[in-house]
Design a protein around this motif. Structure first.
Motif, short mmCIF file in Angstrom:
data_model
loop_
_atom_site.label_atom_id
_atom_site.label_comp_id
_atom_site.label_asym_id
_atom_site.label_seq_id
_atom_site.Cartn_x
_atom_site.Cartn_y
_atom_site.Cartn_z
N GLY A 149 0.78 -1.23 0.00
CA GLY A 149 0.00 0.00 0.00
C GLY A 149 0.81 1.28 0.00
N LYS A 150 2.12 1.17 -0.17
CA LYS A 150 2.98 2.36 -0.15
C LYS A 150 3.94 2.36 -1.32
CE LYS A 150 3.04 2.52 4.88
NZ LYS A 150 3.83 2.36 6.07
N PHE A 151 4.35 3.56 -1.71
CA PHE A 151 5.42 3.70 -2.69
C PHE A 151 6.73 3.79 -1.93
CE2 PHE A 151 1.99 5.83 -5.33
CZ PHE A 151 1.75 4.70 -6.09
N VAL A 152 7.73 3.04 -2.38
CA VAL A 152 9.03 3.00 -1.72
C VAL A 152 10.13 3.13 -2.77
CG1 VAL A 152 8.23 1.58 0.22
CG2 VAL A 152 9.14 0.46 -1.81
N SER A 153 11.28 3.59 -2.34
CA SER A 153 12.45 3.66 -3.21
C SER A 153 13.26 2.37 -3.02
CB SER A 153 13.33 4.86 -2.85
OG SER A 153 12.61 6.04 -3.11
N VAL A 154 13.82 1.88 -4.12
CA VAL A 154 14.64 0.67 -4.10
C VAL A 154 15.89 0.93 -4.93
CG1 VAL A 154 14.71 -1.77 -4.76
CG2 VAL A 154 12.58 -0.78 -3.97
N SER A 155 17.03 0.40 -4.45
CA SER A 155 18.27 0.50 -5.22
C SER A 155 19.06 -0.80 -5.09
CB SER A 155 19.11 1.68 -4.73
OG SER A 155 19.72 1.37 -3.50
N ASP A 156 20.14 -0.88 -5.82
CA ASP A 156 21.01 -2.06 -5.75
C ASP A 156 21.51 -2.27 -4.33
OD1 ASP A 156 22.40 0.44 -6.77
OD2 ASP A 156 24.13 -0.73 -6.13
N ALA A 157 21.67 -1.20 -3.57
CA ALA A 157 22.15 -1.32 -2.18
C ALA A 157 21.18 -2.13 -1.33
CB ALA A 157 22.36 0.06 -1.57
#
Length: 187
Positions: free
Chosen positions: A19-27
């Motif tokens: 239910g949320k937008f989140v940031s994702v990266s290779d880390a």
């Protein structure tokens, strides 16, 4: 070109989870085992069956310390809309990454040239960010979360038991092999 034993390339993206937008990266993939699960597109046919299968076994992956990242070239907004309208996709608790720029899809070598869609690619990334397993299937061939789970267990076993390997159909608790000159021609 095989990506086995190569380190994942840098990326950053927006995703949808619970239910949320989140940031994702290779880390985010480093420091734990991760499955990166590419699929062609939201609101399609085989894709929701695969993603629901993963959702149904997600707890088993988590018990092994494995995070799942599903990825398509759709946006995180599309992922939310799909979760809101599909009972199968609404079950998902893992991260659904949007890759409209195609950076991640290209990094893993599963972009369909000229189509802007990902092939069905599955990658197991170890805690150091190194790809230990990959599988790419044709459009109409759905994947099986139970078989993926078995392969994850085998990869984790091999990583924690140097000098041992898992034979075909190996299941947790079964006998492994210790490759040596003594085994040559005896299996």
């Amino acid at each position: 070109m095989s990506l086995i034993n190569s380190e994942i390339k840098p990326f950053s993206a927006q995703a949808y989870q619970n239910g949320k937008f989140v940031s994702v990266s290779d880390a985010d993939l480093k420091g734990k085992w991760s499955v990166v699960f590419f699929y062609p597109a939201d609101f399609t046919f085989v894709c929701p069956t695969e993603l629901e299968d993963l959702a149904d076994t997600y707890g088993e992956f988590q018990k092994l310390g494995v995070e799942i990242y599903s990825v398509s070239t759709d946006t995180h907004f599309s992922h939310k809309a799909w979760a809101d309208t599909s009972p199968a996709i609404g079950k998902i608790k893992y991260v659904m990454v949007g890759d409209p720029s195609g950076v991640i899809t290209n990094n893993f070598g599963v972009m369909r040239e000229g189509q802007g869609l990902a092939d069905r690619g599955t990658f197991l990334v170890d805690p150091q960010g190194v790809i230990q397993f990959m599988e790419i299937t044709a459009e109409g061939i759905g994947r099986n979360a139970a078989e993926l789970l078995r392969k994850v267990k085998a990869a984790q076993y091999v990583a924690s038991h140097p000098g041992e390997v898992c034979p075909a159909k190996w299941e947790e608790g079964e006998k492994t092999l210790a490759p040596s000159l003594d085994l040559v021609g005896k299996i």
